[in-house]
Design an enzyme around this catalytic site. Structure first.
Site, short mmCIF file in Angstrom:
data_model
loop_
_atom_site.label_atom_id
_atom_site.label_comp_id
_atom_site.label_asym_id
_atom_site.label_seq_id
_atom_site.Cartn_x
_atom_site.Cartn_y
_atom_site.Cartn_z
N ASP A 55 7.13 -0.14 6.04
CA ASP A 55 7.80 -0.54 4.80
C ASP A 55 9.24 -0.95 5.06
O ASP A 55 10.05 -0.15 5.52
CB ASP A 55 7.78 0.63 3.81
CG ASP A 55 6.43 0.80 3.14
OD1 ASP A 55 5.88 -0.20 2.66
OD2 ASP A 55 5.94 1.94 3.10
N SER A 114 1.56 5.03 5.96
CA SER A 114 2.89 4.50 5.66
C SER A 114 3.95 5.38 6.32
O SER A 114 4.14 6.54 5.94
CB SER A 114 3.13 4.46 4.15
OG SER A 114 4.50 4.27 3.91
N ASP A 165 -1.46 0.38 -2.44
CA ASP A 165 -0.29 1.05 -1.86
C ASP A 165 0.46 1.85 -2.93
O ASP A 165 1.00 1.26 -3.88
CB ASP A 165 0.62 -0.03 -1.26
CG ASP A 165 1.83 0.53 -0.52
OD1 ASP A 165 1.95 1.76 -0.40
OD2 ASP A 165 2.67 -0.29 -0.07
N MET A 176 9.82 -5.71 1.46
CA MET A 176 10.38 -5.55 0.10
C MET A 176 11.86 -5.92 0.20
O MET A 176 12.74 -5.06 0.12
CB MET A 176 10.18 -4.11 -0.36
CG MET A 176 8.74 -3.80 -0.71
SD MET A 176 8.38 -2.03 -0.73
CE MET A 176 8.11 -1.74 1.01
N HIS A 199 1.50 1.22 8.53
CA HIS A 199 2.11 0.44 7.44
C HIS A 199 3.62 0.64 7.52
O HIS A 199 4.12 1.76 7.43
CB HIS A 199 1.54 0.94 6.11
CG HIS A 199 2.00 0.18 4.91
ND1 HIS A 199 1.38 -0.97 4.47
CD2 HIS A 199 3.00 0.42 4.04
CE1 HIS A 199 1.99 -1.41 3.38
NE2 HIS A 199 2.99 -0.58 3.10
C1 DX5 Z 1 6.43 2.16 -1.71
C2 DX5 Z 1 5.84 1.87 -0.35
C3 DX5 Z 1 4.62 2.70 -0.01
C4 DX5 Z 1 4.86 4.18 -0.06
C5 DX5 Z 1 3.58 4.94 0.08
O1 DX5 Z 1 7.38 1.20 -2.01
O2 DX5 Z 1 5.45 0.51 -0.26
O3 DX5 Z 1 4.06 2.30 1.23
O4 DX5 Z 1 5.75 4.61 0.90
O5 DX5 Z 1 3.89 6.31 0.01
P1 DX5 Z 1 3.06 7.31 -0.90
O6 DX5 Z 1 1.67 7.35 -0.35
O7 DX5 Z 1 3.79 8.61 -0.77
O8 DX5 Z 1 3.09 6.76 -2.31
ZN ZN Z 2 4.21 -0.36 1.36
#
Ligand code: DX5
Ligand code: ZN
Length: 222
Positions: free
Chosen positions: A36, A9, A175, A70, A34
């Site tokens: 976001d 991510s 996730d 999101m 990934h």
């Molecule tokens: C949260 C995101 C994730 C997050 C993962 O809303 O969708 O992808 O950044 O990060 P970690 O592994 O630090 O929880």
């Molecule tokens: Zn995510």
């Protein structure tokens, strides 16, 4: 295809040199990037849009890129992200007025479609949609920020979704809050794609060592 896939991510990456961060984690052995996308409406944070994805593609990043939307008003963004080079688009049921239509939109453009379930989202929304899905993303934190703690009730939720997927060709991706200490239990619960942000990018260890340790952990499962 490998049994277990690691998705880095980039929310936790250093954005001053995002392209290099991506090349480095790919060299270190991650399978997926990934991406976001947050709009400060659906979640209280603001990140990056299709322009950044397009720029990565135009500058030679060829790997699989998961776009995790999101945001509100997703239908226009779905098209923009597909045209900018997304390999798969993951949406939340709460963010679409007409979920079946939004999922079909992704599929009609020839892109892989995923549905993301927040920690409190019921599995009912899978009932009439599962036949159209390529992946299910189980949120193990409330979406919006990196570095949160994995919620304990999610192990059982992963297990229940795995049963629903049964032998269908659908990836089960988790996730949020994944690290070297909990990844084995998450895999045993039924997940086969692991989104990892801070445990890769905010770790003092070189990326290749982190990925190697994670793979070693996953290889201890029989
Ligand atoms: C949260 C995101 C994730 C997050 C993962 O809303 O969708 O992808 O950044 O990060 P970690 O592994 O630090 O929880
Ligand atoms: Zn995510």
């Amino acid at each position: 295809m490998k049994n277990n896939l690691i998705a880095a991510s980039i929310l936790s990456a250093n954005f001053t040199y995002l392209g290099k961060e991506i090349e480095d984690v790919l060299k270190a052995g991650v399978d997926i990037i990934h991406f976001d996308v947050m709009d400060n409406h659906y979640v209280p944070n603001l990140t990056i849009g299709p322009l950044v994805l397009r720029s990565l593609r135009e500058n030679g990043i060829k790997c699989l890129i998961d776009v995790h939307l999101m945001t509100k008003n997703i239908d226009n963004l779905i098209i923009d992200f597909i045209k900018s080079g997304a390999s798969s688009i993951i949406i939340h049921p709460e963010s679409s007025y007409h979920l079946d239509k939004s999922i079909s939109l992704i599929k009609n453009y020839g892109c892989k479609a995923g549905l993301a379930l927040n920690p409190s989202t019921s599995l009912n929304c899978l009932e009439y949609l599962i036949h159209k899905l390529d992946l299910i993303l189980v949120m193990s934190v409330n979406p919006g920020f990196e570095g949160q703690k994995f919620l304990n009730h999610i192990y059982e939720k992963i297990f229940q979704i795995k049963k629903i997927i049964n032998k269908k060709n659908i990836l089960l991706e988790v996730d949020g809050g994944i690290n070297i200490n909990n990844i084995k239990k998450i895999a045993i619960s039924g997940a086969n794609v692991f989104v990892i942000g801070s445990a890769i990018f905010k770790n003092k260890m070189p990326y290749y060592k982190t990925i190697k340790n994670i793979r070693l952990k996953l290889n201890t499962i029989f």
